[in-house]
Design a protein around this motif. Structure first.
Motif, PDB file in Angstrom:
ATOM      1  N   TYR A 273       0.815  -1.206   0.000  1.00 55.60           N
ATOM      2  CA  TYR A 273       0.000   0.000   0.000  1.00 55.60           C
ATOM      3  C   TYR A 273       0.856   1.266   0.000  1.00 55.60           C
ATOM      4  N   ARG A 274       2.168   1.116   0.116  1.00 50.75           N
ATOM      5  CA  ARG A 274       3.046   2.263   0.295  1.00 50.75           C
ATOM      6  C   ARG A 274       3.861   2.541  -0.957  1.00 50.75           C
ATOM      7  N   CYS A 275       4.248   3.793  -1.127  1.00 47.44           N
ATOM      8  CA  CYS A 275       5.083   4.181  -2.257  1.00 47.44           C
ATOM      9  C   CYS A 275       6.550   4.335  -1.851  1.00 47.44           C
ATOM     10  N   ASP A 276       6.869   4.108  -0.593  1.00 48.25           N
ATOM     11  CA  ASP A 276       8.233   4.226  -0.085  1.00 48.25           C
ATOM     12  C   ASP A 276       8.946   2.890  -0.257  1.00 48.25           C
ATOM     13  N   ASN A 277       9.874   2.835  -1.176  1.00 49.13           N
ATOM     14  CA  ASN A 277      10.565   1.576  -1.465  1.00 49.13           C
ATOM     15  C   ASN A 277      11.583   1.203  -0.398  1.00 49.13           C
ATOM     16  N   ASN A 278      11.831   2.122   0.539  1.00 49.98           N
ATOM     17  CA  ASN A 278      12.823   1.852   1.581  1.00 49.98           C
ATOM     18  C   ASN A 278      12.203   1.252   2.837  1.00 49.98           C
ATOM     19  N   LEU A 279      10.937   0.912   2.770  1.00 51.86           N
ATOM     20  CA  LEU A 279      10.272   0.323   3.928  1.00 51.86           C
ATOM     21  C   LEU A 279      10.940  -0.992   4.330  1.00 51.86           C
ATOM     22  N   GLN A 280      11.069  -1.197   5.631  1.00 47.69           N
ATOM     23  CA  GLN A 280      11.569  -2.469   6.123  1.00 47.69           C
ATOM     24  C   GLN A 280      10.476  -3.534   5.944  1.00 47.69           C
ATOM     25  N   PRO A 281      10.852  -4.761   5.671  1.00 45.82           N
ATOM     26  CA  PRO A 281       9.830  -5.824   5.556  1.00 45.82           C
ATOM     27  C   PRO A 281       9.019  -5.921   6.839  1.00 45.82           C
ATOM     28  N   GLU A 282       7.720  -6.063   6.710  1.00 47.19           N
ATOM     29  CA  GLU A 282       6.877  -6.202   7.895  1.00 47.19           C
ATOM     30  C   GLU A 282       6.266  -7.604   7.920  1.00 47.19           C
ATOM     31  N   ASN A 283       5.652  -7.956   9.047  1.00 46.60           N
ATOM     32  CA  ASN A 283       5.263  -9.335   9.299  1.00 46.60           C
ATOM     33  C   ASN A 283       3.853  -9.695   8.843  1.00 46.60           C
ATOM     34  N   THR A 284       3.121  -8.763   8.241  1.00 45.86           N
ATOM     35  CA  THR A 284       1.717  -9.041   7.945  1.00 45.86           C
ATOM     36  C   THR A 284       1.552 -10.305   7.116  1.00 45.86           C
ATOM     37  N   GLY A 285       2.310 -10.411   6.032  1.00 45.68           N
ATOM     38  CA  GLY A 285       2.203 -11.587   5.172  1.00 45.68           C
ATOM     39  C   GLY A 285       2.598 -12.861   5.894  1.00 45.68           C
ATOM     40  N   ALA A 286       3.667 -12.788   6.689  1.00 45.71           N
ATOM     41  CA  ALA A 286       4.126 -13.963   7.431  1.00 45.71           C
ATOM     42  C   ALA A 286       3.097 -14.391   8.475  1.00 45.71           C
ATOM     43  N   PHE A 287       2.487 -13.421   9.146  1.00 49.23           N
ATOM     44  CA  PHE A 287       1.453 -13.749  10.135  1.00 49.23           C
ATOM     45  C   PHE A 287       0.253 -14.399   9.459  1.00 49.23           C
ATOM     46  N   ARG A 288      -0.127 -13.877   8.305  1.00 50.44           N
ATOM     47  CA  ARG A 288      -1.253 -14.496   7.581  1.00 50.44           C
ATOM     48  C   ARG A 288      -0.927 -15.939   7.219  1.00 50.44           C
ATOM     49  N   HIS A 292      -2.944 -19.486   8.190  1.00 53.37           N
ATOM     50  CA  HIS A 292      -3.377 -20.466   7.185  1.00 53.37           C
ATOM     51  C   HIS A 292      -2.860 -21.854   7.536  1.00 53.37           C
ATOM     52  N   CYS A 293      -1.579 -21.947   7.900  1.00 58.16           N
ATOM     53  CA  CYS A 293      -0.982 -23.253   8.194  1.00 58.16           C
ATOM     54  C   CYS A 293      -1.592 -23.888   9.442  1.00 58.16           C
ATOM     55  N   ILE A 294      -1.762 -23.097  10.489  1.00 61.98           N
ATOM     56  CA  ILE A 294      -2.285 -23.649  11.743  1.00 61.98           C
ATOM     57  C   ILE A 294      -3.732 -24.092  11.580  1.00 61.98           C
ATOM     58  N   VAL A 295      -4.536 -23.300  10.886  1.00 66.61           N
ATOM     59  CA  VAL A 295      -5.933 -23.694  10.674  1.00 66.61           C
ATOM     60  C   VAL A 295      -6.003 -24.996   9.897  1.00 66.61           C
ATOM     61  N   GLU A 296      -5.148 -25.147   8.892  1.00 70.91           N
ATOM     62  CA  GLU A 296      -5.143 -26.383   8.108  1.00 70.91           C
ATOM     63  C   GLU A 296      -4.741 -27.573   8.978  1.00 70.91           C
ATOM     64  N   GLN A 297      -3.776 -27.380   9.864  1.00 66.58           N
ATOM     65  CA  GLN A 297      -3.357 -28.469  10.762  1.00 66.58           C
ATOM     66  C   GLN A 297      -4.510 -28.914  11.652  1.00 66.58           C
ATOM     67  N   PHE A 298      -5.229 -27.960  12.221  1.00 68.14           N
ATOM     68  CA  PHE A 298      -6.322 -28.298  13.125  1.00 68.14           C
ATOM     69  C   PHE A 298      -7.496 -28.916  12.363  1.00 68.14           C
ATOM     70  N   ARG A 299      -7.717 -28.473  11.144  1.00 62.93           N
ATOM     71  CA  ARG A 299      -8.797 -29.060  10.336  1.00 62.93           C
ATOM     72  C   ARG A 299      -8.502 -30.531  10.044  1.00 62.93           C
ATOM     73  N   LYS A 300      -7.244 -30.854   9.819  1.00 64.55           N
ATOM     74  CA  LYS A 300      -6.873 -32.238   9.529  1.00 64.55           C
ATOM     75  C   LYS A 300      -7.108 -33.147  10.737  1.00 64.55           C
ATOM     76  N   ARG A 301      -7.202 -32.547  11.921  1.00 61.91           N
ATOM     77  CA  ARG A 301      -7.503 -33.326  13.122  1.00 61.91           C
ATOM     78  C   ARG A 301      -9.010 -33.506  13.319  1.00 61.91           C
ATOM     79  N   GLY A 302      -9.789 -33.002  12.381  1.00 57.63           N
ATOM     80  CA  GLY A 302     -11.231 -33.162  12.456  1.00 57.63           C
ATOM     81  C   GLY A 302     -11.948 -32.098  13.258  1.00 57.63           C
ATOM     82  N   LEU A 303     -11.250 -31.014  13.594  1.00 56.28           N
ATOM     83  CA  LEU A 303     -11.865 -29.951  14.379  1.00 56.28           C
ATOM     84  C   LEU A 303     -12.542 -28.930  13.471  1.00 56.28           C
ATOM     85  N   ARG A 304     -13.564 -28.290  14.011  1.00 56.99           N
ATOM     86  CA  ARG A 304     -14.383 -27.349  13.218  1.00 56.99           C
ATOM     87  C   ARG A 304     -13.770 -25.949  13.272  1.00 56.99           C
ATOM     88  N   ILE A 305     -12.649 -25.800  12.570  1.00 61.61           N
ATOM     89  CA  ILE A 305     -11.951 -24.527  12.518  1.00 61.61           C
ATOM     90  C   ILE A 305     -11.836 -24.099  11.065  1.00 61.61           C
TER      91      ILE A 305
END
Length: 357
Positions: A273-288, A292-305
């Protein structure tokens, strides 16, 4: 919680307050608040989304309430109380802080209205005779209800929604109380929403997980909105550990309760969303990706997540506030409508408003 023939919904402690002569209505008990961050202690003592509910035959009555702003931000608006009769809004009242207000009401009657107009389905929303005082996002002190010897009681189960859902998240979840997306989602689905959002302090502490898992309150669904308050505080690895502990602890005690995870909402701090190319990498994508990974793990255990991608739920930027993070009123409504459609499909809820009355 039932006290003095009144129901205090989404309130877990009535704490005597000598300075006001009333009782603080707190969403989190003090024993838990003292284990959380300072900001969580502040917001956990508030009543955001809590309700005072009762039924009375009194032709008129008084309710005593006092507000105390718990926000540390300048220019905080005057807290506003929303008074409902069942599913219908009755009036809104500004609660000037630090004054014990005596609010006077006359009885409201719907004798000439078809019951199905006021409550389309049994178990949907509230019966019209239930008075509901929907509390704002601040500290609220309860001074009592005067009915002049007329009977007063808490609502019966059949006068309330059949389904209860709790939600825990950041300020995007806590919102401002009756106009936030959790409250609007509850109105759209006719379910009871317990708002446990903590502005600026949704840190996924293990004490929160233990508290939710050990609660004796019955709930039929959970919505978690984690991550926003941890972006600049912890690594994706630590975030993964906290989310996994939260879900593991909850599902061990409540394996049949469906859980919906909202991944991080889009915000103006993201690199794309930013036009500043010098921005430090942030964690939003990594957190997302963690979610995704944790929800998939719990779904494979048969839980309603399940996971809802917030990019699909989130309103466009024209519905943001100027901080480029928080949705404004229209944005909260759009989130609520999107989530309502998602939950109808995933939790098999009846779309009442599309049927003929």
């Amino acid at each position: 919680m039932i006290a003095r023939n009144v129901e205090f919904s989404n309130i877990r402690a009535l704490e005597a307050d000598p300075s006001s002569g009333g009782y603080r209505l707190a969403r989190f008990p003090e024993t838990l608040r003292t284990k959380l961050s300072p900001r969580a202690r502040l917001h956990g003592a508030g009543a955001c989304g809590g309700e005072i509910r009762f039924v009375t035959d009194a032709p008129f009555f008084n309710v005593k309430l006092m507000a105390r702003n718990s926000s540390t931000w300048p220019g905080t608006p005057v807290p506003q109380l929303c008074v409902m009769c069942g599913n219908l809004e009755h009036r809104r009242i500004d609660l000037v802080p630090d004054i014990m207000h005596t609010l006077s009401f006359d009885a409201v009657h719907f004798n000439s209205v078809r019951p199905e107009v006021l409550r389309p389905l049994a178990g949907y929303g509230f019966a019209p005779e239930v008075w509901r005082f929907v509390l704002p996002a601040c500290e609220i002190f309860f001074g009592g209800i005067e009915t002049w010897s007329c009977p007063i009681r808490p609502p019966f189960d059949h006068e309330k929604p059949a389904m209860r859902c709790l939600c825990y998240g950041s300020s995007i979840t806590q919102c401002s109380g009756p106009d936030g997306w959790p409250a609007q989602l509850g109105q759209l689905l006719g379910i009871e929403m317990w708002n446990l959002g903590l502005s600026g302090s949704c840190l996924l502490e293990p004490e929160i997980a233990d508290f939710l898992a050990g609660s004796e309150e019955r709930f039929d669904g959970i919505i978690f909105e984690p991550g926003m308050n941890l972006l600049e505080k912890i690594t994706p690895g630590e975030f993964s550990r906290r989310v996994e502990y939260l879900l593991k602890t909850i599902t061990q005690q409540h394996p049949d309760v469906p859980i919906l995870i909202l991944d991080l909402f889009p915000h103006g701090g993201e690199a794309n969303y930013r036009c500043d190319n010098n921005l430090q990498p942030e964690n939003t994508g990594a957190f997302r990706q963690v979610l995704h990974c944790i929800v998939e793990q719990f779904r494979k255990r048969g839980l309603r997540i399940s996971l809802a991608e917030s990019a699909k739920l989130s309103p466009p930027a024209l519905c943001w506030s100027t901080d480029l993070l928080h949705p404004r009123a229209m944005g909260n409504s759009m989130i609520a409508f999107s989530l309502a459609e998602t939950l109808r499909r995933q939790w098999n809820l009846k779309p009442w408003y599309r049927e003929e009355i």
